[in-house]
Design an enzyme around this catalytic site. Structure first.
Site, PDB file in Angstrom:
ATOM      1  N   GLY A 200       0.783  -1.230   0.000  1.00 31.34           N
ATOM      2  CA  GLY A 200       0.000   0.000   0.000  1.00 31.34           C
ATOM      3  C   GLY A 200       0.818   1.286   0.000  1.00 31.34           C
ATOM      4  O   GLY A 200       0.485   2.244  -0.696  1.00 31.34           O
ATOM      5  N   HIS A 201       1.902   1.298   0.784  1.00 31.09           N
ATOM      6  CA  HIS A 201       2.587   2.584   0.977  1.00 31.09           C
ATOM      7  C   HIS A 201       3.386   3.048  -0.238  1.00 31.09           C
ATOM      8  O   HIS A 201       3.945   4.141  -0.242  1.00 31.09           O
ATOM      9  CB  HIS A 201       3.448   2.578   2.248  1.00 31.09           C
ATOM     10  N   THR A 237      -5.896 -10.498  13.726  1.00 30.80           N
ATOM     11  CA  THR A 237      -6.997  -9.582  13.438  1.00 30.80           C
ATOM     12  C   THR A 237      -6.576  -8.623  12.329  1.00 30.80           C
ATOM     13  O   THR A 237      -5.488  -8.053  12.376  1.00 30.80           O
ATOM     14  CB  THR A 237      -7.387  -8.806  14.709  1.00 30.80           C
ATOM     15  N   CYS A 324      16.948   0.056   2.088  1.00 32.85           N
ATOM     16  CA  CYS A 324      17.494  -1.044   2.889  1.00 32.85           C
ATOM     17  C   CYS A 324      19.009  -1.080   2.829  1.00 32.85           C
ATOM     18  O   CYS A 324      19.662  -1.559   3.742  1.00 32.85           O
ATOM     19  CB  CYS A 324      16.965  -2.371   2.391  1.00 32.85           C
TER      20      CYS A 324
HETATM   21  C1  LIG Z   1       9.078  -1.462  -0.979  1.00 34.12           C
HETATM   22  C2  LIG Z   1       9.276  -2.738  -1.691  1.00 34.12           C
HETATM   23  C3  LIG Z   1       9.074  -3.969  -1.044  1.00 34.12           C
HETATM   24  C4  LIG Z   1       8.744  -4.060   0.416  1.00 34.12           C
HETATM   25  O1  LIG Z   1       7.449  -3.630   0.700  1.00 34.12           O
HETATM   26  P1  LIG Z   1       7.083  -3.274   2.246  1.00 34.12           P
HETATM   27  O2  LIG Z   1       5.628  -3.009   2.205  1.00 34.12           O
HETATM   28  O3  LIG Z   1       7.883  -2.075   2.591  1.00 34.12           O
HETATM   29  O4  LIG Z   1       7.427  -4.475   3.046  1.00 34.12           O
HETATM   30  C5  LIG Z   1       9.227  -5.116  -1.765  1.00 34.12           C
HETATM   31  N1  LIG Z   1       9.564  -5.086  -3.071  1.00 34.12           N
HETATM   32  C6  LIG Z   1       9.761  -3.930  -3.729  1.00 34.12           C
HETATM   33  C7  LIG Z   1      10.112  -3.962  -5.174  1.00 34.12           C
HETATM   34  C8  LIG Z   1       9.644  -2.723  -3.064  1.00 34.12           C
HETATM   35  O5  LIG Z   1       9.863  -1.583  -3.721  1.00 34.12           O
END
Ligand SMILES: *Cc1c(COP(=O)(O)O)cnc(C)c1O
Length: 395
Positions: A200-201, A237, A324
């Site tokens: 989502g983010h 939940t 990361c």
């Molecule tokens: C951000 C990202 C993720 C990880 O998603 P999260 O919701 O932050 O755990 C995995 N794969 C890619 C390609 C991303 O850009």
């Protein structure tokens, strides 16, 4: 001026998503598993969100499992396929060298547990070749997982073709579509996708919510045991408000995809055009197969980390690769995978533009980056050696 140009790392929550989620944090806080009507209001909201997310991907609502984000969805898809394969004596997994760490580290763990992993090379243009995937396939291959769009360089992979190949060979195919969802059209049926991860983010929903699509007939196993939520495949939940926000944000992004893209592309192109004028700079990844907003470049003779800190001083939020890896001194595994030498990969900059950015902000970036690059080069012993001809230019 403050410029947020790191939309591939995370995005702001849209007004639509925020408004959609608020009632489920305030008046409608019932547990969707409760039998009384108050709880069922939450259950209904979850069901609607599942329908909306499914519709955005051309999936069936029964094929959507909500998770805590992209990382969990990637873990669940890969671990499920590995467990299914192992039952039939298939313990070989195929992926690529430039996946997100949520994929690469899951594969590393499985390798330690006795699986064999083949990581296919990525070409210099940042695109994986279907032939290379085909060449890696063995009779004991249990999964192919290839990302839809790369999070550092924005290149889009031949997903439909890889999916068709896997279908033909009867191998489950997963794609990490976290950078594509909400930004590019996705059709899990037309693209032959068995499993797909979204978060989502990355498209204006809150952090900590995502989804795994798993095609009917593809067996998913639990990472989290407990209650019977998500049809028994993901206990705990549900994050009702987050899930509702994700569905609203995805629907909004898909509905406005064309106009958002039309707004983003000229900003991105201007960045590429202007920043390419910096001598000894290089664009990373083919622009032919690309998500709209991601710009990745290298500038010779400087350190990406220093560049980021100085851009921060000028109000610009950018990245040198994935969030990361920042903080570590190793250059990005993605840039190394597309064949950049270590020295060049160290001087990388990722700017990821979204529909909330403005041309004024782009102009600010275009003004600041060349000045900062020049400043850092003037202080750099490496640049000095390059200038004196004591070491060869690599770009
Ligand atoms: C951000 C990202 C993720 C990880 O998603 P999260 O919701 O932050 O755990 C995995 N794969 C890619 C390609 C991303 O850009």
């Amino acid at each position: 001026m403050f410029v947020y140009a790191d939309n591939a790392a995370t995005t702001s929550v849209s007004k639509t998503a925020l408004e959609a989620m608020l009632p489920y944090l305030t008046e409608d806080y019932g547990n969707p598993s409760s039998l009384y009507a108050f709880g069922q209001r939450s259950a209904e909201a979850l069901a609607r969100a599942r329908e909306d997310v499914a519709a955005c991907l051309n999936a069936d609502p029964k094929e959507i499992y909500f998770t805590s984000g992209g990382s969990e969805a990637d873990n669940q898809a890969i671990i499920s396929a590995a467990r299914n394969g192992a039952k039939k004596g298939k313990k070989h997994l195929i992926s690529t060298k430039f996946e997100h760490h949520a994929v690469l580290h899951t594969l590393k763990r499985l390798e330690k547990e006795g699986f064999e992993v083949t990581l296919v090379d990525v070409h210099e243009d940042g695109v994986v070749r279907v032939e290379d995937i085909e060449a890696a396939i063995r009779p004991d291959t249990a999964l192919v997982t290839v990302m839809f769009a790369n999070n550092e360089i924005g290149t889009v992979q031949p997903i439909t073709e890889i999916g068709a190949l896997c279908r033909e060979k009867k191998i489950p195919f997963h794609t990490d579509a976290v950078q594509a969802a909400g930004h590019m059209p996705i059709d899990v049926k037309a693209m032959n996708i068995d499993m797909l991860s979204i978060s989502g983010h990355k498209f204006h929903a809150p952090k900590g919510v995502g989804a795994l699509y798993a095609r009917k007939g593809v067996l998913i196993s639990n990472l989290i045991d407990g209650g019977a939520q998500e049809r028994g495949k993901r206990a705990g939940t549900e994050n009702v408000a987050g899930i509702v926000a994700m569905a609203a944000a995805l629907k909004e992004s898909v509905a406005h995809m064309e106009e958002n893209t039309a707004k983003i592309i000229p900003m991105r192109d201007k960045l590429f055009a202007e920043l390419s004028k910096i001598p000894h700079s290089k664009i990373n990844g083919s622009l032919e197969h690309h998500v709209p907003g991601t710009v990745n470049m290298c500038f010779e003779g400087i350190e990406g980390e220093s560049l980021l800190l100085m851009l921060d001083d000028q109000g610009i939020c950018a990245s040198s690769g994935s969030a990361c890896t920042s903080g570590s001194l190793d250059p990005s595994h993605v840039l190394l995978a597309i064949g950049l030498p270590h020295e060049v990969a160290h001087g990388s900059l990722r700017l990821s533009i979204g529909e909330y950015n403005t041309m004024e902000q782009i102009d600010h970036i275009i003004k600041v980056v060349p000045q900062v690059v020049e400043y850092l080069r003037n202080m750099s012993p490496v640049w000095d050696e390059l200038q004196k001809g004591e070491r060869p230019h690599l770009i």
